[in-house]
Design an enzyme around this catalytic site. Structure first.
Site, short mmCIF file in Angstrom:
data_model
loop_
_atom_site.label_atom_id
_atom_site.label_comp_id
_atom_site.label_asym_id
_atom_site.label_seq_id
_atom_site.Cartn_x
_atom_site.Cartn_y
_atom_site.Cartn_z
CG HIS A 172 -1.67 -1.26 1.45
ND1 HIS A 172 -2.86 -1.57 0.85
CD2 HIS A 172 -1.32 -2.33 2.20
CE1 HIS A 172 -3.24 -2.78 1.23
NE2 HIS A 172 -2.32 -3.27 2.05
CB SER A 293 14.12 22.32 -14.65
OG SER A 293 13.35 23.50 -14.73
CE LYS A 299 12.29 19.78 -10.89
NZ LYS A 299 11.44 19.09 -9.93
CD GLU A 306 9.44 12.25 -15.14
OE1 GLU A 306 8.44 12.99 -15.10
OE2 GLU A 306 10.60 12.70 -15.09
CE1 TYR A 333 -4.95 -8.77 -46.66
CE2 TYR A 333 -6.50 -7.80 -48.22
CZ TYR A 333 -5.37 -7.70 -47.43
OH TYR A 333 -4.67 -6.53 -47.40
N1 ARG Z 1 -0.62 -4.23 -48.60
C1 ARG Z 1 -1.51 -5.31 -48.36
C2 ARG Z 1 -1.57 -5.64 -46.85
O1 ARG Z 1 -0.77 -5.16 -46.14
C3 ARG Z 1 -1.06 -6.50 -49.11
C4 ARG Z 1 -2.15 -7.45 -49.43
C5 ARG Z 1 -3.06 -6.86 -50.46
N2 ARG Z 1 -4.07 -7.79 -50.80
C6 ARG Z 1 -5.18 -7.43 -51.40
N3 ARG Z 1 -6.06 -8.36 -51.62
N4 ARG Z 1 -5.45 -6.18 -51.68
O2 ARG Z 1 -2.41 -6.36 -46.39
#
Ligand code: ARG
Length: 475
Positions: A172, A293, A299, A306, A333
Site C-alpha cells: 500500500h 529544468s 533540478k 518517466e 482477407y
Molecule cells: N498491402 C496489403 C496488406 O498489407 C497486401 C495485401 C493486399 N491484398 C489485397 N487483396 N489487396 O495487407
C-alpha cells in the site's frame, strides 16, 4: 505431375508501373484513394522478409517445374540486386505501386524483363504479406529476447552488489517489512523471465508458413509448400489456406506479451522515479540519464524513466488497436488487415528503446543505502518480527501475538518511540512473559536475515538467487 523445366516464356510486358490496375481499370485512383490505400510508407520495413519469401517461392516454382529454371534463376538474381539497392538506400519506393510487394515486383520487371511476371504464379499478396509479417515478428521476438536479457543482466549485477543492503519493503506504499535491495531488484528479473518465456511460446506457435495459401483457397498449381516453409525456417506449412491469409493471432500474441512487458517496465520505471525523488532520495540517476529544468537550476529529472512509464500507454494501445481491427472481421482477407503493421512496428521500436534505456539507468544508478536503511526501520516495520518472536518463544497462537504486538505498537506511537525504543518495563506492561531477548529481533538486519525461507529476502537467499538467476537467464 509437375511439368518439367520449361523454356523462358514469351516476351509479354513486366508488371511495370500500371501494376495490378493495368487490365481492369480505365482511370487511375483519386489522390486520396491512393493515399489511404498505399502502405509502402510503413510496409517497406518488410523488405528483407518480402525478398526472402519471394526467393523461396521462385526457387520452389522452378524446382516443381511450374516455371523454368532459367526464369527462376533470373528472378532470384534480380531479387538479390533489389535487396542490395534497398540496403544501400538506392531504391526508389513509389506510392503509386501501393506496397512493398508491388514495389519489388515492379523493380524486378525493370531489371529482368518478362520473367518477372512469372514470380506471382500460384501466389497472392494475401499469402505473401501474411508470410512477410510472420517472418518479421519472428525476428522481432528473437531481438526482444536478447534485449530483455540485457536488462536482466543489469538487474542481476546490481542485485548481487546490494544483496545485503536493507530498504523498506512496502505494501500500500506504506512501510511493511524490511527487505533487501537485491531481493527487490530480483523480483523484476523474474517478471522479465516470464516475459521472455511468453516470447518463446509465441515464436513457437507462429512458426508455420502461410505461403501457398494463395488468395484464400489454395492453388491449382502443383506447389510444394513443405519446401517453401522449410526454406524460410518455418516448422511446417499452415494447414488451412483461409486461416493462413486471414488470421493475425500471432501479431496479437506478440502485442499481448509486449503489453505485459511494457507494464512490467512501467512499474520499475515508476519505482525509479520515486527512488530518485526528493522525499525518497534512495537513488541518484547518472548524468547520462538525467535532464535539467529550463527554469529551476537545481533540478535533476528522471525523464527517461518517466518516458518508459508513459510509453507503456502506446504499447497497450497497439494491442487494443489490433484487437479491434480483428474483431468481427469475416474470413478471409480484408484490407483491414493492412492496418496490422503499424502497431507491430511501433511496438518493436518502443520496446527496444525502453529496454536499452532501462538497462542503462539500472546499471548507472547510485543507491543511497544509508538512507534506505534508516527508513527501513521506520513505521514499526519489525512488528511482524515481534509477533513471530511471541509465537516462537512464548508459544502464543499467532492471532494473540498479533493483538499483543498491536498494543505495543500503539504504546510506542503514544510515546513517540520506535518499537526497540520501548523499555522492557513498557513491554511487560502489555505482556508479562516478554524478556530482554526480544530486542534481538527488533533490528532491521536481524529482520531480513531471519527471512530465509525459499524465495525470501535474507541476504544469503538473495546471493543464492543471484547465482541461480545467472544460470537460468544469462547462459
Ligand atoms: N498491402 C496489403 C496488406 O498489407 C497486401 C495485401 C493486399 N491484398 C489485397 N487483396 N489487396 O495487407
Amino acid at each position: 505431375m509437375a511439368r518439367k523445366s520449361k523454356k523462358p516464356g514469351p516476351q509479354v510486358s513486366g508488371p511495370g508501373i500500371k501494376g495490378i490496375r493495368g487490365g481492369r481499370f480505365k482511370a487511375g485512383p483519386a489522390d486520396v484513394m491512393r493515399e489511404i490505400n498505399a502502405s509502402i510508407d510503413f510496409d517497406r520495413h518488410l523488405h528483407a522478409q518480402d525478398i526472402a519469401g519471394s526467393k523461396a517461392h521462385a526457387a520452389m516454382l522452378a524446382k516443381t517445374g511450374i516455371i523454368s529454371q532459367e526464369d527462376g534463376d533470373a528472378i532470384i538474381k534480380g531479387l538479390d540486386s533489389i535487396a542490395e539497392e534497398i540496403e544501400s538506400g538506392d531504391f526508389e519506393f513509389s506510392q503509386a505501386l501501393e506496397d512493398i510487394h508491388m514495389n519489388v515486383e515492379s523493380r524486378l520487371g525493370d531489371l529482368i524483363g518478362a520473367a518477372a511476371g512469372r514470380l506471382h504464379t500460384a501466389r497472392s499478396r494475401n499469402d505473401q504479406v501474411a508470410t512477410d509479417l510472420r517472418l518479421w515478428v519472428r525476428d522481432a521476438l528473437d531481438r526482444l529476447d536478447a534485449e530483455i536479457q540485457g536488462l536482466q543482466a543489469a538487474l542481476i549485477g546490481r542485485a548481487e552488489e546490494h544483496a545485503a543492503d536493507v530498504m523498506p519493503g512496502l505494501t500500500h506504499l506504506q512501510g511493511a517489512q524490511p527487505v533487501t535491495l537485491g531481493h527487490h531488484l530480483l523480483a523484476y528479473v523474474e517478471m522479465l523471465g516470464r516475459d521472455r518465456s511468453r516470447a518463446q511460446d509465441c515464436r513457437r506457435r507462429l512458426n508455420e508458413c502461410p505461403l501457398g495459401s494463395a488468395a484464400l483457397a489454395g492453388t491449382s498449381f502443383p506447389i510444394d509448400r513443405e519446401k517453401t516453409a522449410s526454406a524460410l525456417g518455418f516448422d511446417k506449412p499452415m494447414a488451412n489456406s483461409m486461416d493462413g491469409v486471414s488470421d493475425r493471432d500471432f501479431a496479437l500474441e506478440y502485442l499481448g506479451l509486449a503489453a505485459i512487458l511494457a507494464v512490467h517496465l512501467s512499474r520499475l520505471a515508476e519505482e525509479i522515479v520515486l527512488w530518485c525523488s526528493g522525499p525518497f532520495s534512495y537513488a541518484r540517476m547518472p548524468d547520462a540519464f538525467s535532464t535539467g529544468s529550463s527554469m529551476m537550476p537545481q533540478k535533476r529529472n528522471p525523464d527517461a524513466a518517466e518516458l518508459v512509464r508513459a510509453k507503456a500507454g502506446g504499447v497497450i494501445g497497439a494491442l487494443g488497436a489490433l484487437l479491434v481491427v480483428m474483431k468481427g472481421l469475416p474470413l478471409a482477407y480484408g484490407k483491414d488487415l493492412q492496418e496490422d503493421k503499424v502497431p507491430v512496428f511501433e511496438t518493436a521500436e518502443t520496446l527496444s528503446l525502453s529496454l536499452a534505456v532501462m538497462a542503462g539507468m539500472v546499471s548507472g544508478m547510485e543507491f543511497d543505502t544509508g538512507r534506505m536503511k534508516a527508513d527501513a526501520g521506520g513505521g514499526f516495520s519489525t512488528a511482524t518480527d515481534l509477533a513471530d518472536w511471541l509465537v516462537r518463544e512464548l508459544d502464543m497462537p499467532f492471532r494473540d501475538a498479533h493483538r499483543v504486538t498491536g498494543r505495543l505498537v500503539g504504546l510506542a506511537e503514544e510515546k513517540g518511540l520506535s518499537l526497540d525504543g520501548l523499555s522492557l518495563n513498557d513491554m511487560q506492561s502489555v505482556e508479562k512473559g516478554i524478556t530482554e531477548a526480544v530486542f534481538g529481533v527488533l533490528g532491521v538486519d536481524n529482520s531480513v536475515t531471519s527471512r530465509d525461507s525459499f524465495g525470501g529476502t535474507a541476504p544469503e537467499r538473495v546471493r543464492q538467487a543471484v547465482s541461480a538467476a545467472r544460470k537460468r537467464f544469462l547462459t
